[in-house]
Design an enzyme around this catalytic site. Sequence first.
Site, PDB file in Angstrom:
ATOM      1  N   GLY A 107       0.759  -1.148   0.123  1.00 34.63           N
ATOM      2  CA  GLY A 107       0.025   0.003   0.119  1.00 34.63           C
ATOM      3  C   GLY A 107       0.979   1.336   0.001  1.00 34.63           C
ATOM      4  O   GLY A 107       2.048   1.188   0.147  1.00 34.63           O
ATOM      5  N   LYS A 143       5.140  -2.514  -8.498  1.00 36.99           N
ATOM      6  CA  LYS A 143       4.688  -1.049  -8.669  1.00 36.99           C
ATOM      7  C   LYS A 143       6.194  -0.408  -8.699  1.00 36.99           C
ATOM      8  O   LYS A 143       6.290   0.903  -9.419  1.00 36.99           O
ATOM      9  CB  LYS A 143       3.748  -0.333  -7.623  1.00 36.99           C
ATOM     10  CG  LYS A 143       4.301  -0.733  -6.251  1.00 36.99           C
ATOM     11  CD  LYS A 143       5.075   0.386  -5.939  1.00 36.99           C
ATOM     12  CE  LYS A 143       5.800  -0.120  -4.189  1.00 36.99           C
ATOM     13  NZ  LYS A 143       6.505   0.909  -3.799  1.00 36.99           N
ATOM     14  N   ASP A 185      -0.490   1.989  -4.452  1.00 35.39           N
ATOM     15  CA  ASP A 185       0.834   2.350  -4.154  1.00 35.39           C
ATOM     16  C   ASP A 185       1.800   2.688  -5.537  1.00 35.39           C
ATOM     17  O   ASP A 185       2.785   3.342  -5.596  1.00 35.39           O
ATOM     18  CB  ASP A 185       1.569   1.075  -4.054  1.00 35.39           C
ATOM     19  CG  ASP A 185       2.963   1.026  -3.041  1.00 35.39           C
ATOM     20  OD1 ASP A 185       3.313   2.244  -2.788  1.00 35.39           O
ATOM     21  OD2 ASP A 185       3.521   0.092  -2.510  1.00 35.39           O
ATOM     22  N   SER A 200       9.354   9.507  -3.465  1.00 32.35           N
ATOM     23  CA  SER A 200       9.845   8.117  -3.916  1.00 32.35           C
ATOM     24  C   SER A 200      11.136   7.983  -4.507  1.00 32.35           C
ATOM     25  O   SER A 200      11.643   8.533  -5.721  1.00 32.35           O
ATOM     26  CB  SER A 200       8.904   7.644  -4.862  1.00 32.35           C
ATOM     27  OG  SER A 200       9.257   6.585  -5.823  1.00 32.35           O
ATOM     28  N   ASN A 205      12.407   5.434  -6.046  1.00 31.63           N
ATOM     29  CA  ASN A 205      12.005   4.582  -7.451  1.00 31.63           C
ATOM     30  C   ASN A 205      11.754   5.769  -8.377  1.00 31.63           C
ATOM     31  O   ASN A 205      12.346   5.686  -9.556  1.00 31.63           O
ATOM     32  CB  ASN A 205      11.018   3.788  -7.402  1.00 31.63           C
ATOM     33  CG  ASN A 205      11.479   2.266  -6.570  1.00 31.63           C
ATOM     34  OD1 ASN A 205      12.159   1.580  -7.250  1.00 31.63           O
ATOM     35  ND2 ASN A 205      10.972   2.258  -5.530  1.00 31.63           N
ATOM     36  N   GLU A 213      14.292  -0.590  -4.528  1.00 27.63           N
ATOM     37  CA  GLU A 213      14.006  -1.902  -4.777  1.00 27.63           C
ATOM     38  C   GLU A 213      13.447  -2.140  -6.057  1.00 27.63           C
ATOM     39  O   GLU A 213      13.438  -3.381  -6.597  1.00 27.63           O
ATOM     40  CB  GLU A 213      12.900  -2.096  -3.826  1.00 27.63           C
ATOM     41  CG  GLU A 213      13.236  -2.066  -2.392  1.00 27.63           C
ATOM     42  CD  GLU A 213      13.878  -3.457  -1.480  1.00 27.63           C
ATOM     43  OE1 GLU A 213      14.769  -4.030  -2.563  1.00 27.63           O
ATOM     44  OE2 GLU A 213      13.822  -3.738  -0.457  1.00 27.63           O
TER      45      GLU A 213
HETATM   46  N1  LIG Z   1      10.711   4.013   3.339  1.00 27.10           N
HETATM   47  C1  LIG Z   1       9.457   3.878   3.068  1.00 27.10           C
HETATM   48  O1  LIG Z   1       8.486   4.871   2.817  1.00 27.10           O
HETATM   49  C2  LIG Z   1       8.615   2.477   2.903  1.00 27.10           C
HETATM   50  C3  LIG Z   1       7.540   1.961   3.232  1.00 27.10           C
HETATM   51  C4  LIG Z   1       7.160   0.977   3.044  1.00 27.10           C
HETATM   52  C5  LIG Z   1       8.016  -0.030   2.811  1.00 27.10           C
HETATM   53  N2  LIG Z   1       9.299   0.091   2.557  1.00 27.10           N
HETATM   54  C6  LIG Z   1      10.091  -1.109   2.414  1.00 27.10           C
HETATM   55  O2  LIG Z   1      10.838  -1.355   3.410  1.00 27.10           O
HETATM   56  C7  LIG Z   1      12.151  -1.808   3.041  1.00 27.10           C
HETATM   57  C8  LIG Z   1      13.156  -0.988   3.781  1.00 27.10           C
HETATM   58  O3  LIG Z   1      13.190   0.342   3.311  1.00 27.10           O
HETATM   59  P1  LIG Z   1      13.709   1.377   3.970  1.00 27.10           P
HETATM   60  O4  LIG Z   1      13.062   2.727   3.047  1.00 27.10           O
HETATM   61  O5  LIG Z   1      13.470   1.601   5.363  1.00 27.10           O
HETATM   62  O6  LIG Z   1      15.345   1.627   3.608  1.00 27.10           O
HETATM   63  P2  LIG Z   1      16.152   2.151   4.292  1.00 27.10           P
HETATM   64  O7  LIG Z   1      17.454   2.062   3.468  1.00 27.10           O
HETATM   65  O8  LIG Z   1      16.036   3.536   4.882  1.00 27.10           O
HETATM   66  O9  LIG Z   1      16.708   1.345   5.794  1.00 27.10           O
HETATM   67  C9  LIG Z   1      17.191   0.235   5.660  1.00 27.10           C
HETATM   68  C10 LIG Z   1      17.567  -0.351   6.907  1.00 27.10           C
HETATM   69  O10 LIG Z   1      18.052  -1.909   6.876  1.00 27.10           O
HETATM   70  C11 LIG Z   1      19.227  -2.014   7.177  1.00 27.10           C
HETATM   71  N3  LIG Z   1      19.897  -3.135   6.694  1.00 27.10           N
HETATM   72  C12 LIG Z   1      20.505  -3.069   5.388  1.00 27.10           C
HETATM   73  N4  LIG Z   1      20.897  -4.134   5.216  1.00 27.10           N
HETATM   74  C13 LIG Z   1      20.955  -5.103   6.349  1.00 27.10           C
HETATM   75  C14 LIG Z   1      21.363  -6.203   6.721  1.00 27.10           C
HETATM   76  N5  LIG Z   1      22.013  -7.051   5.990  1.00 27.10           N
HETATM   77  N6  LIG Z   1      21.004  -6.679   8.253  1.00 27.10           N
HETATM   78  C15 LIG Z   1      20.510  -5.713   8.867  1.00 27.10           C
HETATM   79  N7  LIG Z   1      20.129  -4.802   8.673  1.00 27.10           N
HETATM   80  C16 LIG Z   1      20.289  -4.336   7.387  1.00 27.10           C
HETATM   81  C17 LIG Z   1      19.965  -0.817   7.223  1.00 27.10           C
HETATM   82  O11 LIG Z   1      21.000  -0.426   8.160  1.00 27.10           O
HETATM   83  C18 LIG Z   1      18.860   0.469   7.435  1.00 27.10           C
HETATM   84  O12 LIG Z   1      18.608   0.515   8.884  1.00 27.10           O
HETATM   85  C19 LIG Z   1      12.222  -1.535   1.362  1.00 27.10           C
HETATM   86  O13 LIG Z   1      11.823  -3.025   1.005  1.00 27.10           O
HETATM   87  C20 LIG Z   1      11.228  -0.774   1.199  1.00 27.10           C
HETATM   88  O14 LIG Z   1      10.420  -1.263  -0.135  1.00 27.10           O
HETATM   89  C21 LIG Z   1       9.876   1.294   2.453  1.00 27.10           C
END
Ligand SMILES: NC(=O)c1ccc[n+]([C@@H]2O[C@H](COP(=O)([O-])OP(=O)(O)OC[C@H]3O[C@@H](n4cnc5c(N)ncnc54)[C@H](O)[C@@H]3O)[C@@H](O)[C@H]2O)c1
Length: 331
Positions: A138, A193, A246, A256, A258, A281
């Site tokens: 979402g 998406k 999304d 975003s 992406n 991603e």
């Molecule tokens: N940022 C958003 O708005 C959002 C919203 C919903 C879903 N997501 C999804 O959540 C996931 C994370 O996105 P994000 O934006 O938080 O990324 P980010 O880069 O902001 O944070 C990633 C986190 O993961 C940690 N990390 C990376 N590799 C690691 C490992 N091997 N072991 C342990 N920790 C590790 C990093 O230290 C960091 O704290 C993605 O798949 C993204 O699509 C993001």
Amino acid sequence: MKTIAILGAGTAGTALSQVAAENGHSVHLWGIETAVLEEIQGRRANSKYLPDIGLHERIKPCWTLVEALAGVEIVIVTVPTHAVRAVAGAAAPYLVGGPVVLNVAKGLEEGTDLRMSQVLAQELGTSAAAARIASMGGPALATEFVRGVPTAVIVASEPLAAAMAVQGVLQNEHFKVEATLDMVGVELGATLKNPYAIALGMCDGLGYGANTKSFIATLTLGEMEALITALGGQLRTVYGLAGLGDLLTTGYSPLSRNHTLGERLGSGGDWREFLQTHTVEGVAACRAGRDLARCHGIATPLLDTVHDVLFGGKPAAQMMRLFLKKFWYGS
Ligand SMILES: NC(=O)c1ccc[n+]([C@@H]2O[C@H](COP(=O)([O-])OP(=O)(O)OC[C@H]3O[C@@H](n4cnc5c(N)ncnc54)[C@H](O)[C@@H]3O)[C@@H](O)[C@H]2O)c1
């Protein structure tokens, strides 16, 4: 009030910690970056991933998984797709008492094309654990919902109990959590998406206007529908929060990553440098989506175009011109 663990102290993990803490729950936020955890403890801030947000006192930074997972009822995995298997495998020995495990990562595993719930099920081991796994999709930019911007997400689990448990912890007057049984639809929508958002960003970078982006978004939905329903997802999920919803956020918001990557590809900006410093991603998802489309004999010319730009080293302008020509005249 519950105790929950959030694994990954990045943007999504920190923002969801804040939502859960504001809802009255105790949050164990685990991460691998010492400086981030120290700042959360010392200044109630995570300036690297979520600047300008004062973090709630109920968020406790944790340096070890054993500490983070002690006595929790819900575990939320918020690391990027490529890290989910390793983190789940490391966490598995400490998951006692059968907590619900929610995946937030939006992608498929590179190499296997498995959905994240499938990866979690493999790492967590028992069939009982699989019943407690859920995935979120979402339109939910963390930088928006952490500020209380009204946001609706969808959480899937089969049976529905795990999704309902997540709803019980995260939902509030700003943050709506829908529950569904359609794990395939939610996880594929969340994944697909992203490469299409790169296409929409490319349109902006190329200077195309609303007309172009609207028909590109329409074509996107057609390709997503064909692929997701062929793999067992529901049509209503494609046109719901996890698909259309999304796509609109990711494909149109300058927040975003992406979209930003696509914009740089379109405008000839330095996209490689952006990729090195940000979690985007959609790149891996483009390859995975194209693999799945080929396996199932589904035509995805738009996804193929993004693929050729990302992996074939072809200029976005040239590939979009070619795509449009084929769309106009067929070939
Ligand atoms: N940022 C958003 O708005 C959002 C919203 C919903 C879903 N997501 C999804 O959540 C996931 C994370 O996105 P994000 O934006 O938080 O990324 P980010 O880069 O902001 O944070 C990633 C986190 O993961 C940690 N990390 C990376 N590799 C690691 C490992 N091997 N072991 C342990 N920790 C590790 C990093 O230290 C960091 O704290 C993605 O798949 C993204 O699509 C993001």
